[in-house]
Design a protein around this motif. Structure first.
Motif, PDB file in Angstrom:
ATOM      1  N   GLN A  19       0.838  -1.195   0.000  1.00  0.00           N
ATOM      2  CA  GLN A  19       0.000   0.000   0.000  1.00  0.00           C
ATOM      3  C   GLN A  19       0.878   1.252   0.000  1.00  0.00           C
ATOM      4  O   GLN A  19       1.787   1.384   0.814  1.00  0.00           O
ATOM      5  CB  GLN A  19      -0.916   0.019   1.219  1.00  0.00           C
ATOM      6  N   VAL A  20       0.569   2.150  -0.940  1.00  0.00           N
ATOM      7  CA  VAL A  20       1.375   3.355  -1.134  1.00  0.00           C
ATOM      8  C   VAL A  20       0.442   4.571  -1.178  1.00  0.00           C
ATOM      9  O   VAL A  20      -0.625   4.501  -1.793  1.00  0.00           O
ATOM     10  CB  VAL A  20       2.178   3.270  -2.452  1.00  0.00           C
ATOM     11  N   PRO A  21       0.808   5.692  -0.537  1.00  0.00           N
ATOM     12  CA  PRO A  21      -0.023   6.899  -0.627  1.00  0.00           C
ATOM     13  C   PRO A  21      -0.235   7.327  -2.071  1.00  0.00           C
ATOM     14  O   PRO A  21       0.688   7.256  -2.895  1.00  0.00           O
ATOM     15  CB  PRO A  21       0.783   7.949   0.150  1.00  0.00           C
ATOM     16  N   ILE A  22      -1.431   7.785  -2.386  1.00  0.00           N
ATOM     17  CA  ILE A  22      -1.795   8.128  -3.767  1.00  0.00           C
ATOM     18  C   ILE A  22      -0.948   9.270  -4.304  1.00  0.00           C
ATOM     19  O   ILE A  22      -0.766   9.401  -5.526  1.00  0.00           O
ATOM     20  CB  ILE A  22      -3.296   8.475  -3.846  1.00  0.00           C
ATOM     21  N   ALA A  23      -0.391  10.107  -3.418  1.00  0.00           N
ATOM     22  CA  ALA A  23       0.451  11.221  -3.864  1.00  0.00           C
ATOM     23  C   ALA A  23       1.630  10.714  -4.680  1.00  0.00           C
ATOM     24  O   ALA A  23       2.066  11.369  -5.635  1.00  0.00           O
ATOM     25  CB  ALA A  23       0.940  12.035  -2.670  1.00  0.00           C
ATOM     26  N   ARG A  24       2.155   9.545  -4.321  1.00  0.00           N
ATOM     27  CA  ARG A  24       3.300   9.006  -5.061  1.00  0.00           C
ATOM     28  C   ARG A  24       2.916   8.705  -6.507  1.00  0.00           C
ATOM     29  O   ARG A  24       3.699   8.949  -7.434  1.00  0.00           O
ATOM     30  CB  ARG A  24       3.832   7.748  -4.368  1.00  0.00           C
ATOM     31  N   TYR A  25       1.720   8.194  -6.728  1.00  0.00           N
ATOM     32  CA  TYR A  25       1.262   7.898  -8.090  1.00  0.00           C
ATOM     33  C   TYR A  25       1.042   9.198  -8.867  1.00  0.00           C
ATOM     34  O   TYR A  25       1.430   9.306 -10.031  1.00  0.00           O
ATOM     35  CB  TYR A  25      -0.031   7.091  -8.056  1.00  0.00           C
ATOM     36  N   ILE A  26       0.433  10.178  -8.219  1.00  0.00           N
ATOM     37  CA  ILE A  26       0.106  11.432  -8.906  1.00  0.00           C
ATOM     38  C   ILE A  26       1.373  12.144  -9.363  1.00  0.00           C
ATOM     39  O   ILE A  26       1.482  12.576 -10.520  1.00  0.00           O
ATOM     40  CB  ILE A  26      -0.749  12.333  -8.003  1.00  0.00           C
ATOM     41  N   PHE A  27       2.365  12.268  -8.487  1.00  0.00           N
ATOM     42  CA  PHE A  27       3.573  13.006  -8.860  1.00  0.00           C
ATOM     43  C   PHE A  27       4.516  12.174  -9.723  1.00  0.00           C
ATOM     44  O   PHE A  27       5.227  12.742 -10.555  1.00  0.00           O
ATOM     45  CB  PHE A  27       4.303  13.497  -7.609  1.00  0.00           C
ATOM     46  N   GLY A  28       4.518  10.871  -9.527  1.00  0.00           N
ATOM     47  CA  GLY A  28       5.438  10.029 -10.287  1.00  0.00           C
ATOM     48  C   GLY A  28       4.901   9.564 -11.620  1.00  0.00           C
ATOM     49  O   GLY A  28       5.662   9.345 -12.560  1.00  0.00           O
ATOM     50  N   THR A  29       3.561   9.407 -11.720  1.00  0.00           N
ATOM     51  CA  THR A  29       2.963   8.855 -12.934  1.00  0.00           C
ATOM     52  C   THR A  29       2.031   9.838 -13.636  1.00  0.00           C
ATOM     53  O   THR A  29       2.182  10.089 -14.833  1.00  0.00           O
ATOM     54  CB  THR A  29       2.187   7.562 -12.604  1.00  0.00           C
ATOM     55  N   SER A  30       1.083  10.403 -12.909  1.00  0.00           N
ATOM     56  CA  SER A  30       0.108  11.306 -13.536  1.00  0.00           C
ATOM     57  C   SER A  30       0.762  12.581 -14.046  1.00  0.00           C
ATOM     58  O   SER A  30       0.510  13.005 -15.178  1.00  0.00           O
ATOM     59  CB  SER A  30      -0.993  11.672 -12.542  1.00  0.00           C
ATOM     60  N   LEU A  31       1.590  13.198 -13.217  1.00  0.00           N
ATOM     61  CA  LEU A  31       2.279  14.423 -13.606  1.00  0.00           C
ATOM     62  C   LEU A  31       3.706  14.151 -14.071  1.00  0.00           C
ATOM     63  O   LEU A  31       4.288  14.973 -14.766  1.00  0.00           O
ATOM     64  CB  LEU A  31       2.309  15.413 -12.433  1.00  0.00           C
ATOM     65  N   LYS A  32       4.248  13.048 -13.669  1.00  0.00           N
ATOM     66  CA  LYS A  32       5.586  12.604 -14.070  1.00  0.00           C
ATOM     67  C   LYS A  32       6.594  13.742 -14.007  1.00  0.00           C
ATOM     68  O   LYS A  32       7.252  14.068 -15.000  1.00  0.00           O
ATOM     69  CB  LYS A  32       5.547  11.981 -15.465  1.00  0.00           C
TER      70      LYS A  32
END
Length: 601
Positions: free
Chosen positions: A405-418
């Motif tokens: 389980q990983v905080p969603i912020a990691r996905y947003i900054f690493g993948t969505s906004l890259k």
């Protein structure tokens, strides 16, 4: 969950003084500001420093004069402002030097081409703003070819040649032109040919050909960015006939049909929003309809790289009107196209979550102005606004490839906004840390502000602590929190105040939010003053009185390990509880504590 890597929190900040973040770089009041000024007239502020929209420097001036009020966020129904335009353009000495040199190259080789400066430089110069983002549009040759001629001329005149950088075209990502870049007179200059485009029925990737200046103007993103400055004739060319009028009237309009313009390069939707927010301009009605089109949304998700999306969002967040930009994104129903989420998240987001995200960011922006928190630097402001925007998602997680389980912020900054890898890691860590610190602050606020004698002091996140008096325990807990979040503790406190005693994001309307924020300003000041009175400012710089080697000697250990780490933590708690304690007193306490522990065991 432990706070992440405290070494990331190293930003220093200047001496404290009142400030307000001005959001009006063009010196005219936005209609949103005028329409809602009565609501917020009770909030008075002093001289301001704020992030400039073009070159990221501080404008040191008053916003609408002394005692300016907080500008309200823009809405899509706002009327356009009236803007002063400087015509003719006044060149600086540096610009004259650059343009004269380029004309010398043309004359030396008898190049039958006209040189034009394109886009944003022309717009900013008309607005009376300095800009060193110079893009040269060439009439009948590609950028690399002209740069080679520049180097031939330099060589012929005994000057050192310059390196030429190439940015390749990538039609699949809506980057249709190869751009050549050269460093001249300490300024980076881009060279690209004028172009025309033709589309087929089966592809949105155009056939590229050399074009006229007018054809090139009509294929640009916005009318205010479609003008040229002709270096040969020293004149502004508004070949769509809309650039100067739209600039004067404060309108964001596309030169061609908006849907076609956006499908050609979907990033233009975000650019339209960014410029609309930055200048306080109003988005054209047809443009808004096209931006909300499902085909355009799909193109934003599928056609442009997430790095380009992230870059535009970061420019908005770092700009002078970040809340207006995020409001446009939400109102145009683009929020989840930009801040995309993985398929499976826990818990699921609720309907209207994107509006709540913007509401928190709006409240945070207003509150920072209200309290005049000049100790928050520009970089801290950027990260704090990201944290505020994602505050409703602070407990949302997803599972990575390993099932963790990983905080969603990691996905947003690493993948969505890259964002760029190093920046993404820093932004992600700090945003997550701010969210975690918010939860801890929420448990401490009622204890810090309590006027009664505390009998019991318990918090979920730190149940085991050395035996000290209640008030000393409060200093220990607050000190541990500040050591984890470092210079960002005021940012975390601001976010906490938005949730305490009630959730301000659910206040419902701007008038009640402003009134509630005004009431909470006193609470912020009380908590901040209490922390300062506890002597915790820069507590993260506190050095241990006893080093690890001495601890091993006291405990009679042959090697370090978990036991030494445990006593280092206890030593920190003792120092926080005894701010005037000496190393000898600390050692005496350790020896006594260890002796008691051995007897009980």
């Amino acid at each position: 969950m432990k706070l992440l890597n405290p070494r990331l929190f190293t930003t220093s900040f200047p001496a404290r003084k009142p400030l307000v973040f001005c959001s009006n770089p063009l010196n005219f009041p936005s209609l949103a500001f005028c329409r809602r000024i009565a609501i917020i007239a009770s909030a008075n502020f002093n001289c301001c420093r704020f992030l400039g929209p073009c070159n990221h420097y501080f404008y040191r001036r008053f916003c609408m004069g002394a005692g300016a009020k907080v500008p309200a966020t823009a809405t899509m129904g706002s009327l356009p402002p009236s803007v002063h335009v400087n015509d003719p353009i006044i060149l600086t000495d540096k610009e004259n030097q650059i343009f004269d040199f380029l004309l010398q190259v043309c004359r030396h080789f008898n190049l039958n081409t006209e040189l034009r400066v394109a886009g944003g430089w022309v717009r900013d110069k008309l607005l009376g703003k300095e800009c060193y983002d110079i893009d040269i549009a060439l009439e009948n040759m590609v950028g690399k070819e002209f740069c080679d001629k520049v180097n031939e001329y330099l060589s012929a005149t005994g000057e050192e040649t310059k390196g030429v950088g190439l940015i390749q075209s990538n039609p699949d990502q809506s980057k249709h032109l190869e751009t050549a870049r050269m460093h001249l007179f300490d300024v980076w200059i881009d060279f690209v040919n004028l172009r025309s485009e033709e589309y087929t029925n089966i592809s949105r990737i155009p056939t590229m050909e050399f074009g006229t200046a007018q054809q090139d103007a009509y294929r640009r993103d916005l009318t205010i960015n479609s003008m040229f400055y002709n270096i040969n004739t020293n004149s502004v060319e508004d070949l769509t006939g809309r650039g100067i009028p739209d600039l004067k009237s404060g309108k964001i309009v596309t030169p061609s049909a908006p849907k076609e313009t956006f499908l050609d390069d979907p990033l233009r939707v975000l650019r339209a929003i960014r410029f609309g927010a930055r200048f306080g301009f109003v988005l054209d009605e047809e443009l808004k309809i096209a931006a909300m089109d499902d085909e355009v949304k799909a193109a934003i998700i599928g056609k442009i790289s997430r790095e380009r999306v992230g870059h535009e969002i970061d420019l908005m967040i770092s700009g002078n009107r970040p809340v207006d930009a995020m409001s446009y994104i939400s109102e145009l129903q683009l929020f989840w196209s930009v801040f995309s989420l993985p398929p499976e998240i826990e818990p699921q987001t609720l309907d209207g979550c994107e509006r709540l995200c913007v509401a928190y960011m709006d409240a945070s922006w207003r509150f920072l102005q209200l309290i005049g928190c000049s100790s928050i630097t520009i970089d801290q402001l950027r990260l704090s606004l990201y944290a505020a925007l994602l505050l409703p998602l602070r407990k949302t997680v997803y599972r990575d490839k390993k099932g963790k389980q990983v905080p969603i912020a990691r996905y947003i900054f690493g993948t969505s906004l890259k964002l760029k890898s190093s920046d993404a890691e820093t932004v992600c860590f700090i945003v997550i840390n701010l969210h975690l610190a918010v939860e801890k602050f929420l448990s401490l606020i009622p204890l810090i502000q309590s006027d009664k004698n505390l009998q019991i002091l318990e918090v979920e996140w730190k149940k085991e602590i050395i035996d000290v008096p209640i008030m000393a325990k409060l200093r220990v807990l607050a000190g541990l929190l500040l050591r984890e979040i470092k210079e960002f503790w005021r940012s975390a406190l601001v976010l906490s105040i938005l949730l305490y005693p009630t959730d301000i994001g659910l206040s419902g309307n701007s008038s009640s939010m402003v009134a509630e924020l005004t009431d909470r300003r006193e609470l912020f000041n009380r908590i901040e003053n209490a922390i300062m009175e506890l002597g915790l400012e820069k507590v993260w710089e506190l050095k241990p009185l006893v080093n690890g080697k001495d601890i091993m000697s006291i405990l009679q250990l042959k090697s370090g390990g978990p036991v030494v780490k445990e006593w280092q933590q206890k030593q920190l708690e003792w120092q926080l509880a005894h701010p005037s304690g000496s190393s000898k007193e600390c050692i005496d306490w350790m020896e006594q504590s260890q002796s008691k522990r051995q007897r009980t065991e």
